[in-house]
Structures are given as structure tokens and as C-alpha cells.
Design an enzyme around this catalytic site. Structure first.
Site, mmCIF file in Angstrom:
data_model
loop_
_atom_site.group_PDB
_atom_site.id
_atom_site.type_symbol
_atom_site.label_atom_id
_atom_site.label_comp_id
_atom_site.label_asym_id
_atom_site.label_seq_id
_atom_site.Cartn_x
_atom_site.Cartn_y
_atom_site.Cartn_z
ATOM 1 N N HIS A 524 0.757 -1.154 0.087
ATOM 2 C CA HIS A 524 -0.151 0.009 0.118
ATOM 3 C C HIS A 524 0.795 1.228 0.174
ATOM 4 C CE1 HIS A 524 -2.895 -3.019 1.246
ATOM 5 N NE2 HIS A 524 -3.913 -2.085 0.626
ATOM 6 N N ASN A 525 1.379 1.618 -1.328
ATOM 7 C CA ASN A 525 2.294 2.633 -1.409
ATOM 8 C C ASN A 525 1.785 3.469 -2.462
ATOM 9 O OD1 ASN A 525 3.444 1.198 -3.534
ATOM 10 N ND2 ASN A 525 4.706 0.177 -2.132
ATOM 11 N N THR A 527 2.836 3.633 -5.541
ATOM 12 C CA THR A 527 2.763 2.763 -6.730
ATOM 13 C C THR A 527 1.466 1.880 -6.860
ATOM 14 O OG1 THR A 527 5.123 2.337 -6.542
ATOM 15 C CG2 THR A 527 3.919 0.938 -7.992
ATOM 16 N N HIS A 564 -7.366 7.123 -2.657
ATOM 17 C CA HIS A 564 -8.268 6.026 -1.902
ATOM 18 C C HIS A 564 -7.544 5.485 -0.897
ATOM 19 C CE1 HIS A 564 -5.990 2.940 -4.040
ATOM 20 N NE2 HIS A 564 -6.633 2.231 -3.503
#
Length: 794
Positions: A524-525, A527, A564
Site C-alpha cells: 500500500h504505497n 505505486t 483512496h
């Protein structure tokens, strides 16, 4: 020596003097400049135009002796010029010139070789980290009431070191000169108080703003052998920085000045430079990223714990705004049918329900069933009772695991993604499952999209393709793909034009959002955010999607995809709730991360007008856009996964199929005229974009599978360290089968959802990738392989 001379400076800056008894004619014809002369109120000034020693300072035999001594100490070697009569000082004293440097590195470098050489005062380049700054020659102010060997020593030391030097005789002229020149070094004669109070002069200078970065040196008399050396505290309290014991040696004076330059002066110069940088940053209209040489953002928001909780906070949560896991959900663990027998559970009176003036659709259904029960046989009434029992539950769309309950991978995965850290007991009661006994335990940003580096621009040329490799963009942008992809995608969809904001504002916003994603997270970065943005843009390009949404929906979808998962800590909602985190408390254990993502995104946007992309749109459009963004981000929360999918199927897929088949179904067709359908389409679109990894080309799918597995492994490790309930025990890095976990995820979450989305948007390439990837995972599982790829021998 006659009457006291007066010192003047010509308009060209050359110094000369006139004796009052010499009919106003210059004493030295070689140093006279044309133009009227202006008095300098008792100041001797050495300027850039010519470094001429004021004749008044060397007149007479004593002055000539000082010149010869100075030349000897400086190593002049100018025998021809010193062969003149010692008693006639004029020729020798008039043109003591030599090469000037910012600072000297050796005695030889400052040797005066000829009286005809011109001393060049040059600036020096100083490096502070990656900054290259130009430092002007050091300026020194000598405050001596009378000329003596000590003032001469500092004068010649300045000449040797390449400093610009001024001499003041009175406190008034000293203050005036300092306010004009802002000297870096001031030398004040503190040996006697008969002419002026040195400490008072120092305090008057310190009272001015420019003195903040000035080093003031006090020249004091040598202590006699029969008395104790005086304390330096009075000098420090008066504003002096250093003390210099009287020593007329030019070398001693020179060494003192050089030490001050390399110490305090350079430190003050760096401090001024940093203050200038901070001032520039404060007034800059661009978003600023300060990174290390490896382009790692040097930003740490330290979370200061208080009380006993500070000892229980784990290392990964010492930063309050750590990124948080993307998927979470309510428990759907199989509970079996333990409801009591319905034979005796009839509801004889529904008067209150029938008398309701505001009816929801579910209320209407219940009323119809109740009315049908009144005249129905007992068996039918009992069956309808079971229907009513099901309808009264709050989890209408959460399926039971059934036979899949025997598969630990599926059970753990579903339970971990669809629980909130709380376990349902009965009805709507929840209790914490937390163990209470453990609670005490260097790439430049582009100015415009057209200014991106060629290597990045070449990659972005392919961004409209589903096969676009986001990991290549991640590598070439040093883990900052969101800004570059965002600029390209938002430009393609005309976001700036719709929001009436500049590309500069959009770029600043993208930088701020990306800076709040945590690059330390495996999955969850930024990218992942860029990948979801790419998938969303790809879906928006499909004809049926494009025909069902207007531009506001498109802009909302792109912004929602970008933000998000902002500030995701790499942990699931279940973990946060079990750990009793601040976010879980703030959002009442409900959609914790998704609520945080949207709230923070709008906070970051509104905090600074430089990155506020909404500042130019009217209130009505803003409210509509904001609501659409919030709704889409909240749809990525997995507790309502099946609800969103079922609503999409029943409200979009089935009516569309009936419409195509020419059925007599009275269901409403999909279209832009139905806002509720647009909402369902946007929710389904971002949900599919968020978990599209199994539908990517195999290499990308494998990389994403490895990253999400690593993040789950890290969570399991931390849960064990903290004594928290292990949400997904199967994700133990020592025993987990990644292929099996991927198969369970595809079976339970992906297949039905993408079948429904494909039926609407027509995505044959994605469905083919999904089939190929599923086959790959099945092959690995059949070979009992726990790794991501086939063994090299197979």
C-alpha cells in the site's frame, strides 16, 4: 607632521588625503582620482578600486618603518622599492599593492611581489550539501580611536587575508559604517576607556538587526604578571564573541582573523543561507519536496505517545500517520443456523409496521409478506417467518462460507478482510477480541507534463494500455510514479479545465498526496495508488462506461483513485481495531481506514491554497464532487463487498441483459438519467481497479502477489509480538502457501465481481489474463510449491 590631515574619497572610490596646510592639493599624485571629494566622518576605507594605504597612516619616519616591517612580515621581497630613502616614505608607502584573495591558503600565496600588481578581491564558492553559494569577500571593521601598531597589525592582516577593511575612529562613525556595510568581523579596541567605552560601542552595534550574524572581537591589554587574568564574562554579556590579547604581530592578527572566518563567520554564513532557503520555501507557490540523495522524502511526523500507552505502541506505529491497510470487513465466519425453532415464533400483530408513514423498500417487502401470512397455511406461514428472519438481519449480502469453511486459506483470508476486529455475539452486540491481559505489555519535478524526462515520457506513451508496466515507472521515478502518471492521466481527461485550476496547482496537489503515501509499505504505497489510477482511467475509456458517466463522475473517479489509500499504515482495519489505535477509536471501528483516507485527502487539499485543486469551483459542484469521491473511497471497504456486487448485478447487469434480449422485464435500463445507477457503476469501477492485480499480465500479477503477502506477513509478525489476535494465521511467512492464498482470493472475491464488470464494460483482455493467472497459481499449488514461481527444475 603638521596639522591633522583630512581623509577623502573620490567618486571612483580611490582614497587620498590632504593636509590642511597644503592648499588642498593631493599629497600623492599617483593615487589621485578626478572628481570632487566627499568626507567620510573619520573613516579610513580600503575599497575595491585600489588598495592604497592612506598616506596619513605612513607619513614620517615612523610610518615608513611600519611599512618596511609589514613588508618583511608579508615576505614582499620588493628590494627595489625599499631601496629608497627611509626618511622619505612617500614613494614606498603610496602603492603597497598585492594580489587579493577571499582567504589565503599559504603565506606564499599572499606574497606581494611587485608594487605594480593589482590585488583582485574575488568571491568564493561555498557548498552546503547540494547547494552552491557565493560568499563575498569578508568585510572587517576596525574601531580604534588612535592609530598604533595594533591597528596596523589588523590592517595588514586584513590585507594579507584578502578582506575588505574599514577603520572607524569614533563610535558614531563606527555605527554608521556598520549599518552601511554589514561587516562580518568587528575588532574593537578595549585596552583603554579614555577615548570611548568599548562595551558601550559593542552594545550599540548589537542593538541593530544586521549584527545577528557578526563576530565582534575585543582587543584587551596583556595581563601583568602580578595580577590574575580577568574573566571573559563581562565581555560576553556586552555582546563580544571573542577576546584577543594585545599582540601587534601581523601573523598573530592574521591567524586570529582566519580562525574567525573558518569558524564563526562560515557558520553564520550557512545559517543565513538556510534562513534564506526557508524564507524562499515559505513564499514559494510550488509544492516542495525535500529528499535525500536517494530521493527519499525527509519527512517524519512523530507521534508522541502519552501515559502508559507509550510503552505498548509498536515501532511501526510510532508515526501517527502511517499508511493503513486497504481491505477490511465485517466477519462472515460461518455461524450455522442456530436460530430457535420458528414454529412458535409468529408475529400476530404488525399494526405498527402497517401504520408507518415513511416506508423503506425493505419495509414494504415485510408488509407484503406479513399480509400474505394472514390467510396462508401454517407451512407457508412458517416458511415466510424464516424469510422475515433473514430480512431482518443487517448482513443481507454477506454469504456464508459453506463448504469452503474447511479451507483455512479461504477462511483466514475472508475473515481477515471482512472483519473489523470485533466478534459478533448475538443480534447487534459486539465485543473486543483483543487480549486484555496483553494490553500492558535526485529527480526534479516537471514544470509541465511536456517537461518530464525523456525516459519517463517514453514510458508514459503506453499508459493507455492495460499492459502498462507500473513497476518500470516506479523504478525510473525513484518510487514517485503517482505525480508523473497523474499529470498525464489528468491532462488526458481535462481535469484542470473542469476544476478551473492551473497545472501548477494540480502538480502541487499530486506531490502532497504522494508524499503522504508510505514508501516503506510493501504493497500500500504510491505505486499501488498509481496502479489503481491507471486501471480507473482504463475503465473510463470503455464506451459503455463513458456513455454512462458525465465529466464530473470521471473527475471524481480519478481523484478518488489517487487518494483512496493515502496514509495507509500497511495494516488492516482488523489490526487497528484489535490494537485500539487512535483511528479505530476516532471512527468507532467502522470503515476506519477508508474514512481516514478521505478525511485526510480533503484536509491536505484545503490546508494550502497552493495545492487546493477545488478552490476555483462553485460550492454546488464542490459538494457534488466531494460526495462522489467519498462514496467511491468508502466503497473500497470490503465489509460491503458482496452488497456492492449484488446491487450492481441486480440493478445494472440483469436489466441490461433483459434489454438486450428484448425481454418484457420492467426493470429500469442503465443510463445517465439514473443517478443511482451512476453511483453503482462508479463503486464497481473503483472496486475492480483496487483489486485488479489478478487480471494484470502474469509478471505484474506475481509481483503484486509477493508484495501483498509480505505486508500480511509483517502484520502477522507484529500481532504475535504485541500479543494481539492473529487475524490471518495462514499468513505466517514460514508456512504460508502464496499460490493457495491467491487461488482463494480469486475464487471468493475476484471471479464473480469481474464477471459482472466484464458483462457491463466488455473487458476480454482482462478476463483472459485472469484465466491465465489462475491457471498459473493452480499449477504451483498442484506442485505443492509455496513460492511465487515454478521451481527452476520443473
Amino acid at each position: 607632521m603638521g596639522c591633522a590631515p583630512s581623509i577623502h574619497v573620490s567618486q571612483s572610490g580611490v582614497i587620498y588625503c590632504r593636509d590642511s596646510d597644503e592648499s588642498n592639493s593631493p599629497r600623492q599624485s599617483t593615487s589621485v582620482s578626478q572628481g570632487p571629494a566627499a568626507p567620510l566622518h573619520g573613516l579610513f576605507v580600503q575599497t575595491d578600486a585600489a588598495d592604497v594605504i592612506p598616506p596619513s597612516r605612513v607619513s614620517g619616519p615612523l610610518g615608513a618603518a611600519r611599512v618596511r616591517r609589514a613588508r618583511a612580515e608579508l615576505g614582499s621581497g620588493g628590494s627595489s622599492s625599499s631601496s629608497s630613502s627611509a626618511g622619505s616614505a612617500a614613494p614606498a608607502a603610496t602603492t603597497c599593492r598585492g594580489r587579493r584573495r577571499h582567504c589565503c591558503s599559504s603565506a606564499e600565496a599572499e606574497t606581494q611581489t611587485s608594487y605594480t600588481s593589482v590585488k583582485q578581491v574575488s568571491s568564493a564558492e561555498v557548498r552546503i550539501g547540494p547547494m552552491r553559494l557565493t560568499q563575498d569577500p569578508i568585510q572587517v571593521l576596525l574601531i580604534f580611536a588612535k592609530e598604533d601598531s595594533q591597528s596596523d597589525g589588523f590592517w595588514w592582516a586584513c590585507d594579507r587575508a584578502g578582506y575588505r577593511c574599514n577603520i572607524a575612529r569614533t563610535p558614531e562613525s563606527a555605527l554608521e559604517c556598520f549599518l552601511d556595510k554589514h561587516h562580518e568581523i568587528i575588532v574593537i579596541d578595549h585596552r583603554q576607556t579614555r577615548n570611548f567605552d568599548a562595551e558601550a560601542v559593542c552594545r550599540s552595534i548589537r542593538a541593530t538587526n544586521p549584527s545577528e550574524h557578526t563576530v565582534i572581537l575585543a582587543v584587551v591589554s596583556q595581563a601583568s604578571g602580578d595580577r590574575e587574568e580577568a574573566s571573559v564574562l563581562p565581555l560576553l554579556h556586552a555582546g563580544f564573541n571573542r577576546r584577543f590579547m594585545e599582540d601587534s604581530s601581523i601573523i598573530a592578527c592574521y591567524n586570529e582573523l582566519i580562525q574567525i572566518e573558518h569558524g564563526e563567520v562560515r557558520s553564520q554564513f550557512k545559517l543565513r543561507a538556510c534562513n534564506s532557503v526557508f524564507t524562499a520555501l515559505d513564499h514559494c507557490h510550488e509544492a516542495i519536496e525535500i529528499t535525500s540523495d536517494d530521493h527519499v522524502i525527509q519527512l517524519h511526523k512523530v507521534h508522541r505517545d502519552s501515559g502508559d500507552n507509550s510503552q505498548t505502541e509498536s515501532h511501526s506505529f510510532r508515526y501517527k500517520n502511517r499508511r493503513k491497510e486497504s481491505i477490511d470487513v465485517k466477519s462472515i465466519s460461518s455461524r450455522g443456523s442456530d436460530a430457535p425453532s420458528l414454529q412458535n415464533r409468529r408475529y400476530p400483530s404488525m399494526a405498527r409496521i402497517h401504520s408507518m408513514t415513511i416506508e423503506a423498500p425493505i419495509t414494504k417487502v415485510i408488509n407484503i409478506i406479513n399480509a400474505a401470512q394472514e390467510n396462508s397455511p401454517v407451512t407457508v406461514a412458517e416458511a415466510l417467518d424464516r424469510v422475515l428472519e433473514i430480512l431482518r438481519t443487517t448482513e443481507l449480502y454477506s454469504p456464508q462460507l459453506g463448504t469452503k469453511d474447511e479451507d483455512p486459506h479461504t477462511s483466514d483470508l475472508v475473515g481477515g478482510l471482512m472483519t473489523d476486529g470485533l466478534r459478533r455475539l448475538s443480534g447487534n452486540e459486539y465485543v473486543f477480541t483483543k487480549n486484555v491481559h496483553q494490553s500492558h505489555s535526485h529527480l526534479a519535478m516537471p514544470i509541465t507534463i511536456n517537461d518530464v524526462p525523456p525516459c519517463i515520457a517514453q514510458l508514459l506513451d503506453n499508459e493507455e494500455s492495460w499492459e502498462f508496466n507500473i513497476f518500470e515507472l516506479e523504478a525510473v521515478t525513484h518510487k514517485r510514479p503517482l505525480v508523473y502518471l497523474g499529470l498525464k492521466v489528468f491532462s488526458r481527461f481535462g481535469v484542470c479545465e473542469f476544476l478551473h485550476c492551473s497545472e501548477t496547482t494540480l502538480r502541487a496537489w499530486l506531490q502532497v498526496i504522494e508524499a503522504n503515501y508510505h514508501s516503506s509499505n510493501a504493497y500500500h504505497n504510491s505505486t499501488h495508488a498509481a496502479d489503481v489510477l491507471h486501471a480507473t482511467a482504463f475503465f473510463l475509456g470503455k464506451e459503455r462506461v463513458k456513455g454512462s458517466l458525465d465529466q464530473l463522475d470521471e473527475v471524481a473517479a480519478l481523484i478518488a483513485a489517487t487518494v483512496h489509500d493515502v496514509d495507509h499504515p500497511g495494516r488492516t482495519n482488523s489490526f487497528l481495531c484489535n490494537a485500539g489505535s487512535e483511528l479505530a477509536v476516532l471512527y468507532n471501528d467502522t470503515a476506519v481506514l477508508e474514512s481516514h483516507h478521505t478525511a485526510l485527502a480533503f484536509q491536505l487539499t484545503a490546508k494550502d491554497s497552493k495545492c487546493n485543486i477545488f478552490k476555483n469551483i462553485d460550492r454546488t459542484h464542490y459538494r457534488t464532487l466531494r460526495q462522489a469521491i467519498i462514496d467511491m473511497v468508502l466503497a473500497t471497504e470490503m465489509t460491503k463487498h458482496f452488497e456492492h456486487v449484488n446491487k450492481f448485478v441486480n440493478s445494472i447487469n440483469k436489466p441490461m441483459a433483459a434489454e438486450i434480449e428484448g425481454s418484457d422485464c420492467e426493470c429500469n435500463p442503465t443510463g445517465k438519467n439514473f443517478p443511482e445507477n451512476q453511483i453503482l457503476i462508479k463503486r464497481m469501477m473503483i472496486k475492480c481497479a483496487d483489486v485488479a492485480n489478478p487480471c494484470r499480465p502474469l509478471d505484474l500479477c506475481i509481483e503484486w502477489a509477493g508484495r501483498i503477502s509480505e505486508e500480511y506477513f509483517a502484520q502477522t509478525d507484529e500481532e504475535k509480538r504485541q500479543g494481539l489476535p492473529v487475524v490471518m494465521p495462514v499468513f505466517d511467512r514460514n508456512t504460508c502457501s502464496i499460490p493457495k492464498s491467491q487461488i482463494s482470493f480469486i475464487d471468493y472475491f475476484i471471479t464473480d465481481m469481474f464477471d459482472a464488470w466484464d458483462a457491463f464494460a466488455h473487458l476480454p483482455a482482462l478476463m483472459q489474463h485472469l484465466a491465465d493467472n489462475y491457471k498459473h497459481w493452480k499449477t504451483l499449488d498442484d506442485l505443492k510449491c509455496k513460492s511465487l514461481r515454478l521451481p527452476s527444475d520443473s
